[in-house]
Write a protein that holds these residues in place. Structure first.
Motif, short mmCIF file in Angstrom:
data_model
loop_
_atom_site.label_atom_id
_atom_site.label_comp_id
_atom_site.label_asym_id
_atom_site.label_seq_id
_atom_site.Cartn_x
_atom_site.Cartn_y
_atom_site.Cartn_z
N ILE A 66 0.58 -1.00 -0.16
CA ILE A 66 0.07 0.23 0.33
C ILE A 66 0.74 1.10 -0.06
CG2 ILE A 66 -1.79 1.59 1.32
CD1 ILE A 66 -2.75 -0.99 2.12
N GLY A 67 1.68 1.02 0.52
CA GLY A 67 2.05 2.51 0.93
C GLY A 67 3.23 2.78 -0.34
N ARG A 68 3.63 2.02 -0.94
CA ARG A 68 4.72 2.15 -2.09
C ARG A 68 3.33 2.36 -3.33
NH1 ARG A 68 10.19 0.52 -1.63
NH2 ARG A 68 10.40 -1.39 -0.64
N ALA A 69 2.86 1.23 -3.14
CA ALA A 69 1.77 1.07 -4.19
C ALA A 69 0.75 3.01 -4.37
CB ALA A 69 0.89 0.70 -4.76
N ARG A 70 0.24 3.20 -3.51
CA ARG A 70 -0.60 3.62 -3.32
C ARG A 70 -0.68 5.08 -3.25
NH1 ARG A 70 -6.54 4.04 -1.88
NH2 ARG A 70 -7.03 5.28 -1.56
N TYR A 71 0.86 5.50 -2.13
CA TYR A 71 1.00 6.38 -1.75
C TYR A 71 2.90 7.12 -1.88
CZ TYR A 71 -3.18 6.58 1.30
OH TYR A 71 -4.85 6.70 1.67
N GLY A 72 3.15 6.51 -3.00
CA GLY A 72 4.60 6.56 -3.37
C GLY A 72 5.40 6.48 -1.99
N VAL A 73 4.77 6.22 -1.04
CA VAL A 73 6.78 6.32 -0.20
C VAL A 73 7.45 5.22 -0.57
CG1 VAL A 73 7.20 6.11 2.32
CG2 VAL A 73 4.56 6.90 1.76
N THR A 74 8.40 4.97 -0.76
CA THR A 74 10.07 5.00 -0.78
C THR A 74 11.44 4.42 -0.20
OG1 THR A 74 10.37 6.56 -1.98
CG2 THR A 74 9.58 5.29 -4.20
N ASP A 75 10.83 4.92 1.56
CA ASP A 75 12.13 5.18 1.69
C ASP A 75 12.11 3.87 2.57
OD1 ASP A 75 13.35 5.53 4.43
OD2 ASP A 75 13.69 7.41 4.42
#
Lengths: 651, 316
Positions: free
Chosen positions: A228-237
Motif C-alpha cells: 500500500i505504501g509503495r503503490a498507493r502513496y508512493g513511499v519509497t524510504d
C-alpha cells in the motif's frame, strides 16, 4: 513491556504506575474510564456507575498532573487507549509536560485514535464519522512536526477479532481504515511531509489461539502494508514502509470456566507475535488470566508481565534470525491470507472506503461472530474447560476473600463528582469560556486545525465534558449502525426449530408475537454479546426491539412501555451492573412495567446474587455460551409471568 | 380482561398514556383480544369522534439507508418545538423463515425519554405478503385520536406506498441521492406519484442537486409538476426541515379530509375483504366494480370494520 492499567482516581493510578515501573515495566499504558473515553464529566447522567470503573477518570489538566506526578515524561513511552477524545487527552498530556518544563519534542507515545473500530466494535465514539476522521487528520498534521516522536494513531485490528473477524477480515478492515485516515491526512500536510506521516502509522493487532495461522496473518499484514505504501502513496524510504505494530493478545478466547487455563492460552498467543523475527511485535501487552471474571488485581497483572519477561530473558526466542524463512508451509499460508484480505479490501473499496462501509463491515462481523458462537455451541469449535473437559477441581486461585478479582470502591464516583464541581468553581471562568468559543469556531471551519484551540482549552482548565460538549454542538450526535438488521439467518437445525415451536406456542397464548427489548445501559460499548442475543432471538421467531448502546435507565423504561415488550434483556460488561441494573429495575417499576428482566455480562457470582435479590430473573455470564438455552429460559420466563402453560420442554 | 372501551375513551379524551396499552390490545389476535380491540376502535371511530380525527397522518417510506431515521429525528424535533405531539409507527419486515424480526428504528430516531409528547412503536410487518398488516392501520386510527401527528414509517420503494396511501393523508417518499430506483419506478409507472418527494443527504451537494433535478424533470413529464421535491440535510447544520414541515402542512390543508378518509376506509375494507374471503367471494358480490358501488352507498362515517361487515353480509 507493559500492562494495560489504570482505575479509580488519578492518585491511585499514579501509585500503581510507579509500582509497575519499579517492577521493570518500561512504559505506561493508560486505561481511561468510559466517561473520559466518550467525553462526559463524572457528574453527567450517563457517567453514573462508570466513573473510575474500567480505567482512570481524567476530567481536566489537574487530574492529568496528579496522574503523572513524579513520572519522568521525557523518558516515558506512554500509550493511551483513547479514541473519540484523543485530541483532548493528548492536549492534556502536552499541557502537563509543558507546565513541568518537558520539551514536546522529547515526548514519546501513542494515542489509539482509531475511530472506525469504535463504530465497528468497541462503541466509545462521540462524533459522526466525518468530523471524527477530521480530528484524527488534524492530530496527525499537528504531531508530525510539533511532537515528532508521537504516534498519533494506532489502528486497531485487535477489536475486530474480538468482534468476530476472521484473519482476512481483520487485516482488510484495519488496512482499509488506515487508507481512509491517510487519504484524509494527505489533504492536510505538505507533500514532502507525507512519507513521514505514513511512517508514523502504527497498528494494534490481536493474536488468537490458532497461533501458527496468527503468525502468518502478521506476515501477510506487513506484506500488504508495504505494498500500500509503495503503490498507493508512493513511499519509497524503507524506514517508513516498515509495518509497526503492538499486540494485546486475545481476550475473546479467555474463559470464565477454569480460568487458570487462560495463562496457557496467553503464552501461546504471545508466541504468535514473537516467533518469527520478520513479523515480530514492537510492543506486547498481555491480558490477565481472570479478565472474564472481573477487573484484574495488581498481582494478576504482575503474572502477565512475568510471562513476557520469561519469554524474553529465559528462552532463546530472541536469539535467531527469522525462523520461518524459506518455510513452504508458512509462505503458502501467508499468500492464502493475503489473497483473501485483498479481495475483502476491494469489497470495502466498492462500498466507498472504510467510512462509508462501516455498515457493511459491521454486518460482516456480526455474521462471522454468529458463526463462531454457533460452532462453540455445537461443539465443532472446542474450548477446553468450557464445552469439553468441563469437570474440574475447585480452583485455589479463586479462594481469596476478594473472589480473585479487583473491586472498585463505589465512593470514587462521589469523590470525582465533588472534585469536578470544585475544579469548575476555582478556575478563571472567563478564560475557559473564551477558549471554548474559540474551539467551536475552529470546529466549524474545516480549514483550521483543531489542536491549537484544544490546547488553549486544556491550559485554561476546561473539562473533558466541556471540550466534547462544544464539539457535539457543532458536529452533532451519532449512533453507529448495529449490523444486526442485515445479519444473515442462522442455518436451521433441530434446536432452533424446536425453539421456534416454543416461541410460536407462547406467542399464540399471548395473543401477539413474543416481543423482547435488548439494550445496553451505561457507557459500555462492547455490543458483541447483545448483538448475538438480538440476532438469535429473531431467528427463534421473536420480535426484537434492539436499542443499542449508551442507554439511560429512563430510556430503557420508556422503550419497554412504548413498545409493549414481554421481556427485557440487558447486557453490561464494564462492571457497573450493581449501580445501573437496580436503577433500571426501579425505573421499570415506576413506569408500571411488570416483565421479567434478564442480564448478561461479566458479573461475579456474589454480584449475581445481589442482582437476583433486586428482582433480576436470570443472570448470564461468559460461561453461559449456549445461546439456545438462554433463549429457552426467556421463553419459559415469559410463559410463566403471563400464566401460560409451560411451553413443551426440550426433548 | 383488558377494557378496550375504556382505553378507547381515554385516547379520545387525549390521554396519551393509554396509547401503549391500546396498541397491545390492537396487536392481540386472540378472540378475546379482538373483541377488546373492536370495542376500543369503536370509541375512536369517526362516529364516536363526531368527525374525522384531527391528527395529520403522514406516511414516510423509502429504501433502507435512504436516511428515514435521520429525517424523522429532525422532524420530531421540529414538531415538538412547535408544540405538536408525535406518534411514530415504525414498520419493519418480518423474517419469512422464523417469523421473528429485528426492529432497529427506535434506536436511530433521536428523542428525549422524558418527553411524553413522543411515542415510538416498532412493529413487524408480519407474515402477510406485501402491504401493511391490519394492526398497523388500526394502530394509526387509534393514535390519531390522541396525537397531533401520526407517522407510519415503512421500508421499500414501488409497492408499499400504495398501502401507506390507504392509511395516510400525506405520503412522503424518501430518495437517497445517487440511487436511481425511485426515478425508474416513477417513470415506468410502477410506483404511484407520492404527495411529496424528499431528497436526503443534501450535504452531499452536487449529487443531491442532480437527484432533485432528475425527479423534478420526471414529474414534469408525468404532468405532475406541482408535486414538491425537497432537499433536506439532517446533519448539522440541518437544512430544509422547516420547508418540509411547511410542505407537509400545505398538502394536508389542501385536502378534502372527510372525502379522503372515507375513500381510504372503503378501499381498506375492500382490500381486507379480498384478503380474508378471496376473489371468489368478490365475484359473489358481482365483481370489484359492484363491490365499490355497494360501499359508495354506505354512510361515509362507517368504519372499516362496519364496511367489512356490510361486504361479508352481502356476499353470503
Amino acid at each position: 513491556m507493559r500492562t494495560y492499567a489504570g482505575h479509580s482516581t488519578a492518585r491511585e493510578s499514579n501509585a500503581l504506575y510507579r509500582k509497575n515501573l519499579e517492577k521493570g515495566q518500561t512504559g505506561l499504558s493508560i486505561a481511561f474510564d468510559l466517561p473520559t473515553q466518550t467525553g462526559y464529566d463524572p457528574d453527567h447522567e450517563l457517567a453514573r456507575g462508570e466513573v473510575g470503573k474500567v480505567g482512570v477518570s481524567i476530567a481536566h489538566k489537574g487530574d492529568m498532573h496528579t496522574l503523572l506526578d513524579g513520572i519522568p515524561l521525557g523518558e516515558m513511552n506512554t500509550s493511551m487507549t483513547i479514541n473519540a477524545t484523543a485530541a483532548w487527552l493528548l492536549a492534556l498530556y502536552l499541557t502537563v509536560a509543558e507546565e513541568n518544563g518537558v520539551d514536546r519534542g522529547a515526548l514519546q507515545g501513542t494515542t489509539q485514535n482509531d475511530i472506525i473500530k469504535e463504530f465497528l466494535s468497541r462503541g466509545t465514539y462521540a462524533f459522526p464519522p466525518g468530523p471524527s476522521l477530521r480530528l484524527i487528520a488534524d492530530m496527525i498534521a499537528f504531531t508530525v512536526d510539533e511532537v515528532p516522536k508521537w504516534n498519533p494513531i494506532n489502528i486497531c485490528s485487535y477489536h475486530l477479532q474480538e468482534a468476530g473477524a476472521t484473519p482476512a477480515q481483520e487485516i482488510a478492515y484495519a488496512l482499509s481504515t488506515a487508507i481512509a485516515v491517510l487519504d484524509a491526512a494527505r489533504e492536510r500536510v505538505p507533500e514532502e511531509t507525507f512519507p513521514r506521516v505514513f511512517g508514523r502509522i502504527s497498528f494494534f493487532v490481536n493474536a488468537g489461539i490458532r497461533f501458527v495461522e496468527e503468525h502468518a496473518k502478521l506476515r501477510a499484514m506487513g506484506q500488504l502494508w508495504e505494498e500500500i505504501g509503495r503503490a498507493r502513496y508512493g513511499v519509497t524510504d524503507e524506514r517508513f514502509l516498515r509495518f509497526r505494530y503492538g499486540v494485546q493478545v486475545n481476550s475473546l478466547g479467555l474463559t470464565e470456566a477454569q480460568p487458570e487455563n487462560n495463562v496457557i492460552r496467553i503464552v501461546l498467543e504471545a508466541l504468535a507475535v514473537t516467533m518469527g523475527r520478520d513479523a515480530r511485535a514492537r510492543a506486547l501487552q498481555l491480558p490477565a488470566w481472570n479478565e472474564a471474571l472481573g477487573l484484574p488485581r495488581p498481582w494478576d497483572q504482575q503474572w502477565s508481565l512475568r510471562i513476557q519477561q520469561i519469554l524474553a530473558f529465559e528462552t532463546d526466542l530472541l536469539e535467531y534470525p527469522d525462523i520461518f524463512e524459506g518455510s513452504v508451509v508458512m509462505d503458502g499460508l501467508v499468500s492464502e491470507i493475503v489473497d483473501a484480505a485483498r479481495a475483502e479490501m476491494a469489497t470495502v473499496e466498492e462500498h466507498g472506503g472504510a467510512v462509508d462501509a462501516v455498515n457493511y463491515m459491521k454486518t460482516q462481523l456480526v455474521e462471522s461472530h454468529r458463526a463462531r458462537v454457533a460452532a462453540i455451541e455445537r461443539g465443532d469449535l472446542k474450548v477446553v474447560g468450557q464445552n469439553v473437559f468441563t469437570s474440574t477441581e475447585p480452583s485455589p486461585l479463586r479462594e481469596g476473600s476478594d473472589g480473585g478479582i479487583l473491586t472498585v470502591d463505589p465512593a470514587v464516583e462521589e469523590q470525582q463528582k465533588d472534585a469536578v464541581t470544585e475544579w469548575r468553581s476555582s478556575r478563571d471562568q472567563s478564560a475557559v469560556d473564551a477558549a471554548l468559543s474559540q474551539l467551536s469556531e475552529a470546529a466549524r471551519d474545516d480549514s483550521i486545525n483543531i489542536m491549537p484551540a484544544t490546547l488553549a482549552c486544556s491550559a485554561a482548565g476546561a473539562t473533558t465534558g466541556e471540550w466534547a460538549g462544544a464539539l457535539r454542538e457543532v458536529f452533532g450526535e451519532y449512533r453507529a449502525p448495529t449490523g444486526v438488521a442485515d445479519a444473515a439467518m442462522a442455518p436451521d437445525d433441530e434446536a432452533l426449530s424446536e425453539l421456534r415451536d416454543r416461541v410460536e406456542t407462547v406467542s399464540e397464548g399471548l395473543g401477539r408475537r413474543l416481543k423482547i427489548l435488548v439494550g445496553k445501559p451505561g457507557l459500555d460499548g462492547h455490543s458483541n454479546g447483545a448483538e448475538q442475543i438480538a440476532v438469535r432471538a429473531r431467528d427463534a421467531g421473536m420480535d426484537v426491539v434492539y436499542e443499542g448502546i449508551r442507554l439511560t435507565p429512563a430510556r430503557i423504561a420508556q422503550a419497554a412501555v412504548q413498545e409493549g415488550v414481554h421481556v427485557v434483556g440487558l447486557s453490561i460488561l464494564s462492571g457497573s451492573h450493581l449501580e445501573l441494573i437496580p436503577s433500571v429495575l426501579a425505573e421499570l417499576r415506576d413506569a408500571g412495567v411488570d416483565v421479567p428482566v434478564v442480564v448478561g455480562g461479566i458479573i461475579p457470582e456474589a454480584d449475581a446474587e445481589k442482582l437476583r435479590e433486586a428482582g433480576v430473573a436470570r443472570v448470564y455470564t461468559p460461561k453461559d455460551f449456549e445461546i439456545s438455552r438462554i433463549m429457552g429460559d426467556i421463553v419459559d420466563l415469559v410463559a410463566d409471568r403471563n400464566g401460560l402453560a409451560a411451553a413443551p420442554a426440550a426433548a | 380482561m383488558t377494557d378496550g372501551a375504556a382505553l378507547g375513551r381515554r385516547l379520545r379524551e387525549g390521554d396519551r398514556s393509554a396509547a401503549p396499552a391500546a396498541l397491545n390490545v390492537i396487536e392481540d389476535r386472540s378472540p378475546a383480544g379482538r373483541s377488546a380491540a373492536l370495542e376500543l376502535l369503536a370509541e375512536v371511530s369517526t362516529a364516536a369522534m363526531k368527525g374525522e380525527a384531527p391528527a395529520h397522518l403522514i406516511g414516510v417510506t423509502g429504501p433502507p439507508g435512504a436516511g428515514k431515521s435521520c429525517l424523522l429525528s429532525a422532524l420530531v424535533a421540529a414538531w415538538r418545538a412547535a408544540g405538536r405531539t408525535v406518534a411514530i409507527l415504525a414498520v419493519d419486515p418480518s423474517s419469512k423463515r422464523s417469523g421473528g424480526s429485528l426492529l432497529g428504528d427506535r434506536a436511530r430516531i433521536d428523542h428525549d425519554p422524558a418527553d411524553d409528547g413522543v411515542l415510538i412503536r416498532s412493529t413487524a410487518a408480519g407474515m402477510r405478503l406485501g402491504g401493511l398488516a391490519p394492526p398497523t392501520r388500526e394502530a394509526a386510527e387509534a393514535l390519531a385520536a390522541a396525537f397531533d401527528v401520526v407517522v407510519v414509517e415503512t421500508v421499500g420503494v414501488g409497492q408499499s406506498e400504495t398501502d401507506v396511501e390507504q392509511v395516510c393523508d400525506t405520503v412522503a417518499v424518501i430518495v437517497q441521492p445517487g440511487s436511481g430506483d425511485t426515478l425508474q419506478f416513477l417513470k415506468a409507472g410502477i410506483m404511484e406519484v407520492p404527495d411529496i418527494l424528499v431528497v436526503t443527504k443534501a450535504d452531499l451537494g452536487d449529487v443531491a442537486l442532480a437527484a432533485r433535478r432528475d425527479l423534478a424533470a420526471a414529474l414534469r413529464s408525468l404532468g405532475r409538476r406541482e408535486t414538491p421535491v425537497l432537499a433536506v440535510s439532517s446533519l448539522p447544520p440541518p437544512s430544509g426541515v422547516d420547508e418540509l414541515v411547511a410542505a407537509l402542512d400545505a398538502h394536508r390543508a389542501a385536502l378534502d379530509l372527510p372525502a379522503v378518509r372515507t375513500r381510504q376506509r372503503r378501499l381498506a375494507a375492500l382490500a381486507e375483504f379480498t384478503f380474508e374471503s378471496g376473489e371468489r367471494a368478490l365475484r359473489a358480490l358481482g365483481g370489484r366494480r359492484e363491490a365499490e358501488k355497494l360501499l359508495a352507498a354506505q354512510d361515509p362515517a362507517l368504519s372499516v370494520r362496519d364496511l367489512l361487515a356490510v361486504l361479508e353480509q352481502q356476499s353470503r
